[in-house]
Design a protein around this motif. Structure first.
Motif, PDB file in Angstrom:
ATOM      1  N   VAL A  70       0.855  -1.198   0.000  1.00  0.00           N
ATOM      2  CA  VAL A  70       0.000   0.000   0.000  1.00  0.00           C
ATOM      3  C   VAL A  70       0.884   1.237   0.000  1.00  0.00           C
ATOM      4  N   HIS A  71       0.583   2.153  -0.924  1.00  0.00           N
ATOM      5  CA  HIS A  71       1.279   3.444  -0.999  1.00  0.00           C
ATOM      6  C   HIS A  71       0.300   4.531  -0.587  1.00  0.00           C
ATOM      7  N   PHE A  72       0.686   5.263   0.461  1.00  0.00           N
ATOM      8  CA  PHE A  72      -0.192   6.291   0.999  1.00  0.00           C
ATOM      9  C   PHE A  72       0.181   7.663   0.444  1.00  0.00           C
ATOM     10  N   PHE A  73      -0.853   8.348  -0.034  1.00  0.00           N
ATOM     11  CA  PHE A  73      -0.727   9.751  -0.456  1.00  0.00           C
ATOM     12  C   PHE A  73      -1.777  10.550   0.311  1.00  0.00           C
ATOM     13  N   TRP A  74      -1.738  11.873   0.170  1.00  0.00           N
ATOM     14  CA  TRP A  74      -2.732  12.712   0.857  1.00  0.00           C
ATOM     15  C   TRP A  74      -3.427  13.610  -0.155  1.00  0.00           C
ATOM     16  N   SER A  75      -4.714  13.888   0.088  1.00  0.00           N
ATOM     17  CA  SER A  75      -5.458  14.771  -0.824  1.00  0.00           C
ATOM     18  C   SER A  75      -4.978  16.207  -0.689  1.00  0.00           C
ATOM     19  N   ASP A  76      -4.546  16.536   0.504  1.00  0.00           N
ATOM     20  CA  ASP A  76      -4.099  17.905   0.744  1.00  0.00           C
ATOM     21  C   ASP A  76      -3.392  17.978   2.091  1.00  0.00           C
ATOM     22  N   GLU A  77      -2.745  19.074   2.310  1.00  0.00           N
ATOM     23  CA  GLU A  77      -2.005  19.251   3.582  1.00  0.00           C
ATOM     24  C   GLU A  77      -1.996  20.725   3.954  1.00  0.00           C
ATOM     25  N   ARG A  78      -1.985  20.956   5.241  1.00  0.00           N
ATOM     26  CA  ARG A  78      -1.801  22.333   5.696  1.00  0.00           C
ATOM     27  C   ARG A  78      -0.298  22.551   5.804  1.00  0.00           C
ATOM     28  N   CYS A  79       0.155  23.749   5.503  1.00  0.00           N
ATOM     29  CA  CYS A  79       1.591  24.034   5.499  1.00  0.00           C
ATOM     30  C   CYS A  79       2.092  24.273   6.922  1.00  0.00           C
ATOM     31  N   VAL A  80       2.157  23.152   7.649  1.00  0.00           N
ATOM     32  CA  VAL A  80       2.707  23.137   9.007  1.00  0.00           C
ATOM     33  C   VAL A  80       3.614  21.907   9.103  1.00  0.00           C
ATOM     34  N   PRO A  81       4.542  21.874  10.035  1.00  0.00           N
ATOM     35  CA  PRO A  81       5.412  20.699  10.167  1.00  0.00           C
ATOM     36  C   PRO A  81       4.602  19.428  10.475  1.00  0.00           C
ATOM     37  N   PRO A  82       5.109  18.261  10.070  1.00  0.00           N
ATOM     38  CA  PRO A  82       4.356  17.004  10.187  1.00  0.00           C
ATOM     39  C   PRO A  82       4.048  16.583  11.621  1.00  0.00           C
ATOM     40  N   ASP A  83       4.704  17.195  12.585  1.00  0.00           N
ATOM     41  CA  ASP A  83       4.440  16.789  13.991  1.00  0.00           C
ATOM     42  C   ASP A  83       3.477  17.762  14.679  1.00  0.00           C
ATOM     43  N   GLN A  84       2.899  18.686  13.859  1.00  0.00           N
ATOM     44  CA  GLN A  84       1.979  19.679  14.453  1.00  0.00           C
ATOM     45  C   GLN A  84       0.539  19.174  14.394  1.00  0.00           C
ATOM     46  N   PRO A  85      -0.293  19.513  15.365  1.00  0.00           N
ATOM     47  CA  PRO A  85      -1.688  19.032  15.374  1.00  0.00           C
ATOM     48  C   PRO A  85      -2.462  19.364  14.091  1.00  0.00           C
ATOM     49  N   ARG A 131      -3.833  21.669 -15.668  1.00  0.00           N
ATOM     50  CA  ARG A 131      -2.634  20.909 -16.091  1.00  0.00           C
ATOM     51  C   ARG A 131      -1.918  20.316 -14.875  1.00  0.00           C
ATOM     52  N   LYS A 132      -1.603  21.171 -13.905  1.00  0.00           N
ATOM     53  CA  LYS A 132      -0.833  20.681 -12.762  1.00  0.00           C
ATOM     54  C   LYS A 132      -1.679  19.725 -11.912  1.00  0.00           C
ATOM     55  N   ILE A 133      -1.005  18.741 -11.323  1.00  0.00           N
ATOM     56  CA  ILE A 133      -1.735  17.764 -10.484  1.00  0.00           C
ATOM     57  C   ILE A 133      -1.718  18.162  -9.012  1.00  0.00           C
ATOM     58  N   VAL A 134      -0.835  19.103  -8.671  1.00  0.00           N
ATOM     59  CA  VAL A 134      -0.752  19.593  -7.290  1.00  0.00           C
ATOM     60  C   VAL A 134      -0.603  21.112  -7.339  1.00  0.00           C
ATOM     61  N   ALA A 135      -1.239  21.798  -6.391  1.00  0.00           N
ATOM     62  CA  ALA A 135      -1.110  23.265  -6.374  1.00  0.00           C
ATOM     63  C   ALA A 135      -1.062  23.779  -4.946  1.00  0.00           C
ATOM     64  N   PRO A 136      -0.313  24.878  -4.754  1.00  0.00           N
ATOM     65  CA  PRO A 136      -0.385  25.571  -3.454  1.00  0.00           C
ATOM     66  C   PRO A 136      -1.700  26.337  -3.389  1.00  0.00           C
ATOM     67  N   VAL A 137      -2.241  26.481  -2.176  1.00  0.00           N
ATOM     68  CA  VAL A 137      -3.507  27.206  -1.982  1.00  0.00           C
ATOM     69  C   VAL A 137      -3.195  28.421  -1.121  1.00  0.00           C
ATOM     70  N   LEU A 138      -3.090  29.557  -1.757  1.00  0.00           N
ATOM     71  CA  LEU A 138      -2.616  30.757  -1.035  1.00  0.00           C
ATOM     72  C   LEU A 138      -3.721  31.784  -0.855  1.00  0.00           C
ATOM     73  N   VAL A 166      -1.561  22.855   0.531  1.00  0.00           N
ATOM     74  CA  VAL A 166      -1.174  22.249  -0.752  1.00  0.00           C
ATOM     75  C   VAL A 166      -2.257  21.219  -1.055  1.00  0.00           C
ATOM     76  N   THR A 167      -2.699  21.170  -2.295  1.00  0.00           N
ATOM     77  CA  THR A 167      -3.813  20.250  -2.604  1.00  0.00           C
ATOM     78  C   THR A 167      -3.612  19.537  -3.936  1.00  0.00           C
ATOM     79  N   LEU A 168      -4.166  18.331  -4.032  1.00  0.00           N
ATOM     80  CA  LEU A 168      -4.339  17.713  -5.338  1.00  0.00           C
ATOM     81  C   LEU A 168      -5.361  18.569  -6.088  1.00  0.00           C
ATOM     82  N   THR A 169      -5.183  18.654  -7.389  1.00  0.00           N
ATOM     83  CA  THR A 169      -6.102  19.447  -8.215  1.00  0.00           C
ATOM     84  C   THR A 169      -7.066  18.520  -8.954  1.00  0.00           C
ATOM     85  N   PHE A 170      -7.995  19.096  -9.714  1.00  0.00           N
ATOM     86  CA  PHE A 170      -8.940  18.244 -10.445  1.00  0.00           C
ATOM     87  C   PHE A 170      -8.252  17.346 -11.478  1.00  0.00           C
TER      88      PHE A 170
END
Ligand code: 6PG
Length: 248
Positions: free
Chosen positions: A70-85, A166-173, A183-187
């Motif tokens: 199994v390969h895990f990916f994420w639909s999106d992430e908040r721009c915080v360090p991985p150990d933050q709530p 076109r892009k598969i990933v984009a920053p959300v600013l 950061v999110t996966l795009t359509f």
């Protein structure tokens, strides 16, 4: 635009919803391993899927799954360090990943500790490498949540990212989006997937669920724009989330 005939499964309560979602996860996992010898799954953030992740980590279904492919990916992430709530990775690590015997390089998290544009670049390269090229990107399963405003992943109504073709990933600013940059996966990425499963629980989402499944929405509701070109969309709902559906 209503979703083109999504399959809708309604469960009596949230416990049975998450058990049903775990069963569905395993079904799609089995298919993917059978045909591809690996399972590339996109995990959603937010609070809803936490109980599903707990079940997959320690429930009977989760214990019956061979996690090694199994390969895990994420639909999106908040721009915080991985150990933050606030990190979606942190939530899934605590709810599931730390319990699984999982090869480290099967975990493809979004580098929330980086600048958004850099994190989006890095994640794009990881996905492209995994699939062997941008034209081959095709997640086997994408788990998505639903916001009361119709957002999904970090695709928010009115966001310029909705227009990315076109892009598969984009920053959300875009200012006004709750919390840190994202950061999110795009359509293009979501709509190249084999199966998309929306996991929706609770009465607060009922109006949006009804809109998406039964009404012809004109405004750009991000969740209604998830229409895999050669894939399926399913809604797994508890009765509260489904309470306004006419068939309910
Ligand atoms: C996030 C998710 C987001 C979430 C919805 C629903 O990073 O928060 O990707 O799209 O799925 O906001 O959130 P809840 O499950 O908490 O209601």
């Amino acid at each position: 635009m209503t979703l083109s005939k999504p399959k809708v499964t309604i469960y009596p309560d949230s416990d049975s919803l998450f058990r049903g979602a775990a069963d569905r996860f395993k079904e799609i996992h089995t298919e993917s391993i059978q045909f591809l010898d690996r399972f590339s799954v996109v995990l959603s953030g937010g609070s809803t899927p936490k109980d599903l992740y707990n079940l997959l980590a320690s429930g009977p279904v989760g214990r019956s799954i061979d996690w090694s492919k199994v390969h895990f990916f994420w639909s999106d992430e908040r721009c915080v360090p991985p150990d933050q709530p606030g990190s979606n990775y942190n939530m899934t690590y605590n709810a599931m990943l730390r319990e699984l015997d999982q090869p480290e390089n099967n975990i493809h998290r979004i580098a929330g500790e980086q600048e958004p544009a850099r994190a989006a670049e890095l994640y794009t390269s990881v996905i492209e490498e995994h699939f062997g090229g941008i034209e081959k990107v095709r997640f086997d399963l994408v788990l998505l949540g639903l916001g009361v405003d119709g957002h999904t992943a970090s695709l928010f109504p009115g966001s310029p990212v909705l227009k990315e073709q076109r892009k598969i990933v984009a920053p959300v600013l875009k200012p006004g989006i709750p919390g840190p940059a994202r950061v999110t996966l795009t359509f293009p990425a979501l709509n190249a997937s084999a199966r998309v499963v929306f996991l929706v629980s609770g009465g607060s989402k009922a109006a949006m669920v009804k809109k998406l499944i039964e009404e012809d929405v004109s405004e750009e509701l991000p969740a209604s724009m998830v229409c895999p070109v050669a894939g399926t969309v399913e809604f797994l709902l508890d009765e509260e989330a489904a309470s306004l559906l006419s068939s309910s």
